[in-house]
Scaffold this motif. Sequence first.
Motif, PDB file in Angstrom:
ATOM      1  N   PHE A  14       0.980  -1.401  -0.092  1.00 33.39           N
ATOM      2  CA  PHE A  14      -0.231  -0.277  -0.235  1.00 33.39           C
ATOM      3  C   PHE A  14       0.678   1.612   0.095  1.00 33.39           C
ATOM      4  O   PHE A  14       0.575   1.751  -1.064  1.00 33.39           O
ATOM      5  CB  PHE A  14      -0.860   0.021   0.734  1.00 33.39           C
ATOM      6  CG  PHE A  14      -1.643  -1.408   1.248  1.00 33.39           C
ATOM      7  CD1 PHE A  14      -2.273  -1.489   0.355  1.00 33.39           C
ATOM      8  CD2 PHE A  14      -1.752  -2.098   2.604  1.00 33.39           C
ATOM      9  CE1 PHE A  14      -3.451  -2.759   0.084  1.00 33.39           C
ATOM     10  CE2 PHE A  14      -2.154  -2.839   2.357  1.00 33.39           C
ATOM     11  CZ  PHE A  14      -2.882  -3.654   1.191  1.00 33.39           C
ATOM     12  N   GLN A  31      -3.879   2.192  -3.137  1.00 39.14           N
ATOM     13  CA  GLN A  31      -4.323   2.179  -1.134  1.00 39.14           C
ATOM     14  C   GLN A  31      -5.683   2.623  -1.392  1.00 39.14           C
ATOM     15  O   GLN A  31      -6.189   3.296  -2.077  1.00 39.14           O
ATOM     16  CB  GLN A  31      -3.100   2.969  -0.989  1.00 39.14           C
ATOM     17  CG  GLN A  31      -3.233   2.484   0.479  1.00 39.14           C
ATOM     18  CD  GLN A  31      -2.345   3.351   1.635  1.00 39.14           C
ATOM     19  OE1 GLN A  31      -2.399   4.835   0.848  1.00 39.14           O
ATOM     20  NE2 GLN A  31      -1.807   3.242   2.653  1.00 39.14           N
ATOM     21  N   GLY A  32      -6.651   1.832  -0.758  1.00 34.50           N
ATOM     22  CA  GLY A  32      -8.195   1.791  -0.514  1.00 34.50           C
ATOM     23  C   GLY A  32      -8.224   3.360   0.080  1.00 34.50           C
ATOM     24  O   GLY A  32      -8.760   3.473   2.213  1.00 34.50           O
ATOM     25  N   TYR A 119      -5.645  -9.807   4.576  1.00 31.22           N
ATOM     26  CA  TYR A 119      -5.565  -8.683   4.183  1.00 31.22           C
ATOM     27  C   TYR A 119      -4.073  -8.626   5.844  1.00 31.22           C
ATOM     28  O   TYR A 119      -4.093  -9.382   6.384  1.00 31.22           O
ATOM     29  CB  TYR A 119      -6.617  -7.845   5.810  1.00 31.22           C
ATOM     30  CG  TYR A 119      -5.681  -6.231   5.701  1.00 31.22           C
ATOM     31  CD1 TYR A 119      -5.576  -5.489   4.523  1.00 31.22           C
ATOM     32  CD2 TYR A 119      -5.476  -5.987   7.503  1.00 31.22           C
ATOM     33  CE1 TYR A 119      -5.494  -4.086   4.786  1.00 31.22           C
ATOM     34  CE2 TYR A 119      -5.591  -4.617   7.119  1.00 31.22           C
ATOM     35  CZ  TYR A 119      -4.891  -3.719   6.460  1.00 31.22           C
ATOM     36  OH  TYR A 119      -4.594  -2.623   6.814  1.00 31.22           O
ATOM     37  N   ASN A 168     -11.480  -8.079   1.746  1.00 33.85           N
ATOM     38  CA  ASN A 168     -11.055  -7.245   1.273  1.00 33.85           C
ATOM     39  C   ASN A 168      -9.571  -8.488   1.018  1.00 33.85           C
ATOM     40  O   ASN A 168      -8.889  -9.113   0.983  1.00 33.85           O
ATOM     41  CB  ASN A 168      -9.653  -6.322   1.903  1.00 33.85           C
ATOM     42  CG  ASN A 168      -8.878  -5.054   1.021  1.00 33.85           C
ATOM     43  OD1 ASN A 168      -8.765  -5.566   0.008  1.00 33.85           O
ATOM     44  ND2 ASN A 168      -7.977  -4.665   2.630  1.00 33.85           N
ATOM     45  N   LYS A 230     -13.459   3.492   7.471  1.00 28.37           N
ATOM     46  CA  LYS A 230     -14.158   3.479   6.236  1.00 28.37           C
ATOM     47  C   LYS A 230     -15.737   3.760   6.674  1.00 28.37           C
ATOM     48  O   LYS A 230     -16.079   4.432   4.691  1.00 28.37           O
ATOM     49  CB  LYS A 230     -14.046   1.752   6.134  1.00 28.37           C
ATOM     50  CG  LYS A 230     -13.748   0.636   7.028  1.00 28.37           C
ATOM     51  CD  LYS A 230     -12.040   0.973   5.642  1.00 28.37           C
ATOM     52  CE  LYS A 230     -10.804   0.260   6.210  1.00 28.37           C
ATOM     53  NZ  LYS A 230      -9.850   0.997   5.380  1.00 28.37           N
ATOM     54  N   ARG A 362      -6.416  -5.112  -7.831  1.00 27.99           N
ATOM     55  CA  ARG A 362      -8.126  -4.750  -7.633  1.00 27.99           C
ATOM     56  C   ARG A 362      -7.947  -2.996  -7.426  1.00 27.99           C
ATOM     57  O   ARG A 362      -6.409  -2.618  -7.427  1.00 27.99           O
ATOM     58  CB  ARG A 362      -7.257  -5.002  -5.850  1.00 27.99           C
ATOM     59  CG  ARG A 362      -8.440  -4.468  -5.134  1.00 27.99           C
ATOM     60  CD  ARG A 362      -7.854  -4.232  -3.631  1.00 27.99           C
ATOM     61  NE  ARG A 362      -7.011  -3.157  -3.192  1.00 27.99           N
ATOM     62  CZ  ARG A 362      -7.082  -2.780  -2.378  1.00 27.99           C
ATOM     63  NH1 ARG A 362      -6.930  -4.060  -0.865  1.00 27.99           N
ATOM     64  NH2 ARG A 362      -6.488  -1.652  -1.590  1.00 27.99           N
TER      65      ARG A 362
HETATM   66  N1  GLN Z   1      -7.262  -1.024   3.520  1.00 26.29           N
HETATM   67  C1  GLN Z   1      -6.340  -0.557   2.849  1.00 26.29           C
HETATM   68  C2  GLN Z   1      -6.449  -0.752   1.802  1.00 26.29           C
HETATM   69  O1  GLN Z   1      -6.253  -2.319   1.653  1.00 26.29           O
HETATM   70  C3  GLN Z   1      -4.832  -0.189   3.368  1.00 26.29           C
HETATM   71  C4  GLN Z   1      -4.181   0.197   4.715  1.00 26.29           C
HETATM   72  C5  GLN Z   1      -3.036   0.061   4.802  1.00 26.29           C
HETATM   73  O2  GLN Z   1      -2.536   0.821   3.519  1.00 26.29           O
HETATM   74  N2  GLN Z   1      -2.784  -0.066   5.358  1.00 26.29           N
HETATM   75  O3  GLN Z   1      -5.935  -0.914   0.918  1.00 26.29           O
END
Ligand code: GLN
Length: 382
Positions: A14, A31-32, A119, A168, A230, A362
Amino acid sequence: MITSKLPNVGTTIFTRMSQLAVETGALNLSQGFPDFDGPQALRDAVAQHISAGHNQYAPMTGLPALREQVAAKIARLYGRAVSADTEVTITPGATQAIFCAIQALIQPGDEVIVFDPSYDSYEPSVELAGGRCVHVPLALPGFGIDWQALSDALSSKTRLIIINSPHNPSGALITRAELDQLAALIRDRDIYLISDEVYEHLVFDGAQHASILAHEELYQRAFVVSSFGKTYHVTGWKTGYVVAPPALSGELRKIHQYVSFCGVTPLQWALADYMAAHPEHVTELPGFYQAKRDLFCDLLGNSRFNFKRTPGTYFQLADYSAIRPDLDDVAMSEWLTREHGVATIPVSVFYQQAPKDLRLVRFCFAKREDTLREAAEKLCAI
Ligand code: GLN
Ligand code: PMP
């Protein structure tokens, strides 16, 4: 030389992809995180609480007002009456909650089942507790639980199973029937659960999120984790919570009080105010993100990517084998970023051992409409 406690860990994907996006000026769908802000009233409330002098330590377990709002939401959505006092703990982010839950449960030599892809924070947290992850691959193409593989992976050392729905990176959902199946599988064993539900409000097409909080039997042995980041579009606030029966919460709090002691005070005040004033926020969230998913997928329909609309989360997987079958997904993500101006996350990094022919990246669609249009235009031109 210091002896590393995590010799196999580097800087996460990320950080690397977000950095590459900045360096190359690419649109960052890796990155999310949203590229828009959380509600104005929520942000104003933080400023007000800072001005009003809410700047000292919060109670270790979290502000009562916020814990009560979390308990009220759980009663409303999942029909469970949890005690704000003994079952809800506010943490500086879901990642910290997961870390503390793992430290509370895992003794040296214990085994923890994680589903791949998963994750990236789970395994290092288990290793730091002296445990070992047993990786059970989810079944392709839908990323569902392979029950035979799960049952085969259980041993007398299994102490914990970590589940994550909505999932995820795939967006897959665990159903209520599957929770019943899981309950039957572990009923006579001394196994606990961490249920990572940070995307609990991001489920689409009318589906219902099957929370452990709505499952009487499984809740008794579970830590249920969620993230305000989130839900309220404020990932940088790093504020989350964990809900667990009193005995489990008690053990988690022993760890949490020495990892951080408490979460950030004015953020907790603001979230409590906002949750009280806007209970509809969480029920409107599926529609809000489904519209983004559909816009992105409609536009991407004119590309050479292959995909099925994601059932949950703000991530969309796409298969690129029709475009560059010669590239593995890490190389593909770099190529997309450098050559086509769109940063993505390769899916193989969520695996201990990814299938060799995996050709998935993704995309995060928690973005403004203009960002999604611009990204889709670039992706359709490839
Ligand atoms: N949850 C976020 C993702 O999957 C990233 C979180 C992080 O950078 N640790 O992109
Ligand atoms: N679990 C999953 C599956 C996630 O995607 C994230 C997002 N980073 C987290 C946990 C952590 O959430 P937080 O930012 O609140 O620590």
